[in-house]
Write a protein that holds these residues in place. Sequence first.
Motif, PDB file in Angstrom:
ATOM      1  N   MET A   1       0.846  -1.173   0.000  1.00 45.89           N
ATOM      2  CA  MET A   1       0.000   0.000   0.000  1.00 45.89           C
ATOM      3  C   MET A   1       0.885   1.227   0.000  1.00 45.89           C
ATOM      4  O   MET A   1       1.968   1.227   0.520  1.00 45.89           O
ATOM      5  CB  MET A   1      -0.893  -0.017   1.231  1.00 45.89           C
ATOM      6  N   CYS A   2       0.393   2.262  -0.563  1.00 46.76           N
ATOM      7  CA  CYS A   2       1.231   3.436  -0.728  1.00 46.76           C
ATOM      8  C   CYS A   2       1.264   4.295   0.529  1.00 46.76           C
ATOM      9  O   CYS A   2       0.343   4.316   1.312  1.00 46.76           O
ATOM     10  CB  CYS A   2       0.703   4.275  -1.871  1.00 46.76           C
ATOM     11  N   HIS A 131       9.484  -3.101  -5.770  1.00 45.84           N
ATOM     12  CA  HIS A 131       9.573  -1.646  -5.835  1.00 45.84           C
ATOM     13  C   HIS A 131      10.091  -1.153  -4.493  1.00 45.84           C
ATOM     14  O   HIS A 131      10.322  -1.951  -3.578  1.00 45.84           O
ATOM     15  CB  HIS A 131       8.229  -1.007  -6.219  1.00 45.84           C
ATOM     16  N   HIS A 133       8.879   0.958  -2.146  1.00 48.81           N
ATOM     17  CA  HIS A 133       8.049   1.372  -1.011  1.00 48.81           C
ATOM     18  C   HIS A 133       8.537   0.643   0.238  1.00 48.81           C
ATOM     19  O   HIS A 133       8.880  -0.542   0.193  1.00 48.81           O
ATOM     20  CB  HIS A 133       6.574   1.058  -1.280  1.00 48.81           C
ATOM     21  N   ASP A 135       7.219  -0.700   2.777  1.00 43.13           N
ATOM     22  CA  ASP A 135       6.642  -1.966   3.248  1.00 43.13           C
ATOM     23  C   ASP A 135       7.199  -3.175   2.490  1.00 43.13           C
ATOM     24  O   ASP A 135       6.984  -4.312   2.907  1.00 43.13           O
ATOM     25  CB  ASP A 135       5.093  -1.953   3.198  1.00 43.13           C
ATOM     26  N   HIS A 136       7.956  -2.933   1.436  1.00 44.74           N
ATOM     27  CA  HIS A 136       8.540  -4.034   0.654  1.00 44.74           C
ATOM     28  C   HIS A 136      10.046  -4.181   0.865  1.00 44.74           C
ATOM     29  O   HIS A 136      10.624  -5.201   0.506  1.00 44.74           O
ATOM     30  CB  HIS A 136       8.239  -3.833  -0.837  1.00 44.74           C
ATOM     31  N   HIS A 268       1.936   0.618 -10.793  1.00 38.11           N
ATOM     32  CA  HIS A 268       1.751   1.091  -9.418  1.00 38.11           C
ATOM     33  C   HIS A 268       1.892   2.622  -9.411  1.00 38.11           C
ATOM     34  O   HIS A 268       2.473   3.184  -8.509  1.00 38.11           O
ATOM     35  CB  HIS A 268       2.795   0.416  -8.522  1.00 38.11           C
ATOM     36  N   ASP A 291       3.098  -4.625  -6.085  1.00 42.60           N
ATOM     37  CA  ASP A 291       1.933  -3.732  -5.956  1.00 42.60           C
ATOM     38  C   ASP A 291       1.557  -3.219  -7.337  1.00 42.60           C
ATOM     39  O   ASP A 291       2.394  -2.673  -8.056  1.00 42.60           O
ATOM     40  CB  ASP A 291       2.269  -2.530  -5.064  1.00 42.60           C
TER      41      ASP A 291
HETATM   42 ZN   LIG Z   1       3.655   0.073  -3.011  1.00 41.07          ZN
END
Ligand SMILES: [Zn+2]
Length: 401
Positions: A1-2, A131, A133, A135-136, A268, A291
């Motif tokens: 999620m962004c 990617h 972000h 959370d990754h 994304h 994502d």
């Molecule tokens: Zn993301």
Amino acid sequence: MCDVVGKALNQVPEASRRRFLSGAGAMAALSGLALAGCSTPEANSSQTSASASDGGGGNTRTSLVLLGTAGGPTVLTDERFGVATAVTYEDRVYLVDLGHGSHMNLIRAGLGGEGFGGTSMARIRGIFFTHLHSDHIVEWPAVYATAGMNSVGRTIDGPIEVFGPGDRGSLVRVFPPNRAEPPVFNPDDPTPGISGMTSYLRQAFAADFNDRARDSNFESPDATFNVQDLDISSLWTVDPEGVPPRLTAPIEVWEDDDVKITATLVDHRPTAPAFAYRFDTPDGSVVISGDTGVSANLIDLAQGCDYLVHEVIDPQFAEDLAAVLPPEIAPAVKEHLLISHTTIEQVGRDVAEPAGAKNLVLSHLVPGNNPDSRWEEARKGYSGNLIVGKDLMRFGVGAKA
Ligand SMILES: [Zn+2]
Ligand SMILES: [Zn+2]
């Protein structure tokens, strides 16, 4: 999620924010962390065998293991760890993304080395980031910095090959467009890719690395990892909108003996580049979406795959969030969430079905506390086998050994 959700919530008046967060559902929804579902390895193993009946579950040469199934950077519960997925072939382990807790779940899933010195990195062959972000990738600094200790007893030849996005070369456009431009972080190098980020880690952990090199003769983490930016320069010059081009062929990433890894550009927007990865072994195929909104490139990459691990968002979450946001940003945030991610209604009907995926495994769940029955609505329009992912689920690919 962004990160846009976290940013947006910061703009919510405190009273509204507390009201929103006081709802257990909304709270977990915000984080993408589940309240429902099992997290213990024991409980999950029973679910795993139940859900793995399609793929064999037990002793297969190739397997898919969900290390973390939560979407989004906010940590509010330990019921689901941050998103991370493993594909194993023989004794080799390939990881896609390293969300919160993935290092720990690697051990809990039994994917570390064996016996004394059987460390977390002992069997890892490759790490693939979809990617950048947080959370990754949030556990990459931990994995990188502790490589010397956590690769003791390594049974796999060669370095751990690490692939991920390069420097996108342009900042994301400001959203909504009429907003004043915010200050730029690290303006001399505002969009480092995975190799650039790792260079900063080398600097950040210099005191520890120098201590251990001088005191205990530990090698640099660079002896353990070979970090590479995926070169997409012939395909796309990323612009501030970040809408990827339609590709006519997959991106060749790596052929590691029997294991072939390809990728594609997923949508994304505006975060880019964002990749999905496909693993082909003699036993079958696994595709991991990262994502993305509904992506024609991803549907191409996933054609006929045995397992498609795909992100999913409940559009009701976007509605609930928009209801507590200031009116000047609510519609834009809602639209952004729904464009950059794939809804329950879309993921089976519009992605897995046209891809001909035999099994669709939902992961990166937002919100994670939905009852399974809500996620199972993804079955509508999908003729394959739907699995609502939970941490530590394992799926055998191909025939049992
Ligand atoms: Zn993301
Ligand atoms: Zn995410």
